[in-house]
Write a protein that holds these residues in place. Structure first.
Motif, PDB file in Angstrom:
ATOM      1  N   UNK A 268       0.825  -1.203   0.000  1.00  0.00           N
ATOM      2  CA  UNK A 268       0.000   0.000   0.000  1.00  0.00           C
ATOM      3  C   UNK A 268       0.863   1.259   0.000  1.00  0.00           C
ATOM      4  N   UNK A 269       1.883   1.275   0.838  1.00  0.00           N
ATOM      5  CA  UNK A 269       2.712   2.474   1.003  1.00  0.00           C
ATOM      6  C   UNK A 269       3.557   2.754  -0.229  1.00  0.00           C
ATOM      7  N   UNK A 270       3.920   1.696  -0.952  1.00  0.00           N
ATOM      8  CA  UNK A 270       4.750   1.858  -2.139  1.00  0.00           C
ATOM      9  C   UNK A 270       4.042   2.713  -3.191  1.00  0.00           C
ATOM     10  N   UNK A 271       2.717   2.689  -3.164  1.00  0.00           N
ATOM     11  CA  UNK A 271       1.931   3.430  -4.149  1.00  0.00           C
ATOM     12  C   UNK A 271       1.898   4.932  -3.859  1.00  0.00           C
ATOM     13  N   UNK A 272       2.384   5.337  -2.692  1.00  0.00           N
ATOM     14  CA  UNK A 272       2.409   6.769  -2.360  1.00  0.00           C
ATOM     15  C   UNK A 272       3.536   7.496  -3.087  1.00  0.00           C
ATOM     16  N   UNK A 273       4.459   6.735  -3.664  1.00  0.00           N
ATOM     17  CA  UNK A 273       5.595   7.312  -4.399  1.00  0.00           C
ATOM     18  C   UNK A 273       6.456   8.218  -3.516  1.00  0.00           C
ATOM     19  N   UNK A 274       6.691   7.766  -2.291  1.00  0.00           N
ATOM     20  CA  UNK A 274       7.582   8.505  -1.406  1.00  0.00           C
ATOM     21  C   UNK A 274       9.021   8.309  -1.869  1.00  0.00           C
ATOM     22  N   UNK A 291      12.297  -6.254  -5.273  1.00  0.00           N
ATOM     23  CA  UNK A 291      11.386  -7.096  -6.058  1.00  0.00           C
ATOM     24  C   UNK A 291      10.335  -6.272  -6.799  1.00  0.00           C
ATOM     25  N   UNK A 292      10.245  -4.993  -6.470  1.00  0.00           N
ATOM     26  CA  UNK A 292       9.220  -4.154  -7.083  1.00  0.00           C
ATOM     27  C   UNK A 292       9.841  -2.913  -7.741  1.00  0.00           C
TER      28      UNK A 292
END
Length: 292
Positions: A268-274, A291-292
């Motif tokens: 979920x947090x990866x989608x925030x583009x921090x 891996x992502x």
């Protein structure tokens, strides 16, 4: 239409006009780029002092994190009686020790006595305290986020901003650190010496100010004083992280690092583009990011 309704409409129209005028007149002022925060990938910063194994807050703990391939470390610092800036280990290790009441050597001796007398000495023999100088010398390749823990109202708190600036200049380390604190005043005091030549983190009040500006619709009036926001999962009652808020900060050339406590939320947090993550489980986060 009643008089009260007319007044309300007039006030509302005036507010909209003022907002529109301010959008035309006031232009956002992005922060100047800081070398310390320039990464070609998502930065993973290890918070060793938040690890479950609180008995092992030694130089070897930081070495282990560095060997995993993290991009940086986050540390809390305080000033000793002999005016040495030390990296404060897990508070449980200090027991009743007040850092400002002891010299660096005395604290090391005290910790040695504590670990020898502890019934858990077999698991606490690695308890150590190290100076910030030692840490910077050991890891010249890593970003170090330095949080000033001494309150500005104390004697040692009044000294540490200038001591920290002198140490960074002496070690030529100004371009590989971020200076922050829960006390905004300490960041401001440090910057009196640094004059924006060192990357600054956002204190509690700065985070509040940015969050309110963003949510009020008057974000264009916000003038940042920080280069890095270490965003917690929640700030008081408010859930701070959102893609919109992250984008708002990044448009001002502010890097955003998310403080992650549970690697299971990474998807979920990866989608925030921090721009980075601060974590006490760097191995798990590194595995996910690779891996992502």
């Amino acid at each position: 239409m009643g008089r009260k309704t007319k007044v309300a409409l007039t006030v509302g129209a005036a507010s909209v006009a003022a907002w529109a005028a301010s959008k035309v007149v006031v232009k956002p002022e992005p922060r100047a780029e800081k070398k310390a925060l320039q990464f070609s990938e998502i930065a993973i910063v290890a918070d060793v002092n938040s690890t479950d194994n609180s008995s092992d807050q030694s130089l070897s703990s930081y070495t282990h994190a560095a060997d995993l391939g993290v991009h940086g470390l986050v540390v809390d610092v305080q000033l000793t009686k002999d005016e040495e800036i030390v990296v404060v280990p897990c508070l449980d290790l200090l027991y009743s020790i007040e850092v400002a009441d002891y010299t660096l050597a005395e604290i090391k001796d005290e910790l040695d006595v504590e670990t020898e007398s502890s019934e858990y000495s077999a698991t606490t023999t690695s308890a150590q305290i190290i100076s910030l100088r030692e840490l910077l010398e050991k890891f010249p390749q890593l970003l170090v986020i330095i949080s000033i823990s001494d309150s500005p109202d104390t004697y040692e708190g009044s000294l540490i901003p200038s001591k920290l600036w002198r140490l960074l200049k002496e070690m030529d380390a100004a371009e590989r650190v971020v200076i922050t604190s829960i006390y905004d005043e300490q960041i401001d005091r440090f910057n009196l010496y640094a004059q924006n030549s060192v990357a600054l983190g956002a204190g509690n009040e700065e985070i509040k100010k940015a969050y309110v500006a963003y949510n009020s619709g008057f974000g264009h009036l916000y003038k940042p004083t920080a280069d890095l926001f270490c965003v917690p999962e929640k700030f008081g009652l408010f859930p701070v992280p959102s893609e919109g808020f992250v984008h708002f900060l990044q448009q001002l050339n502010i890097s955003v690092f998310y403080e992650i406590s549970d690697a299971s939320t990474m998807q979920k947090l990866h989608k925030l583009h921090v721009d980075g993550f601060i974590t006490h489980t760097p191995e798990e986060v590194l595995t996910f990011c690779n891996a992502n």
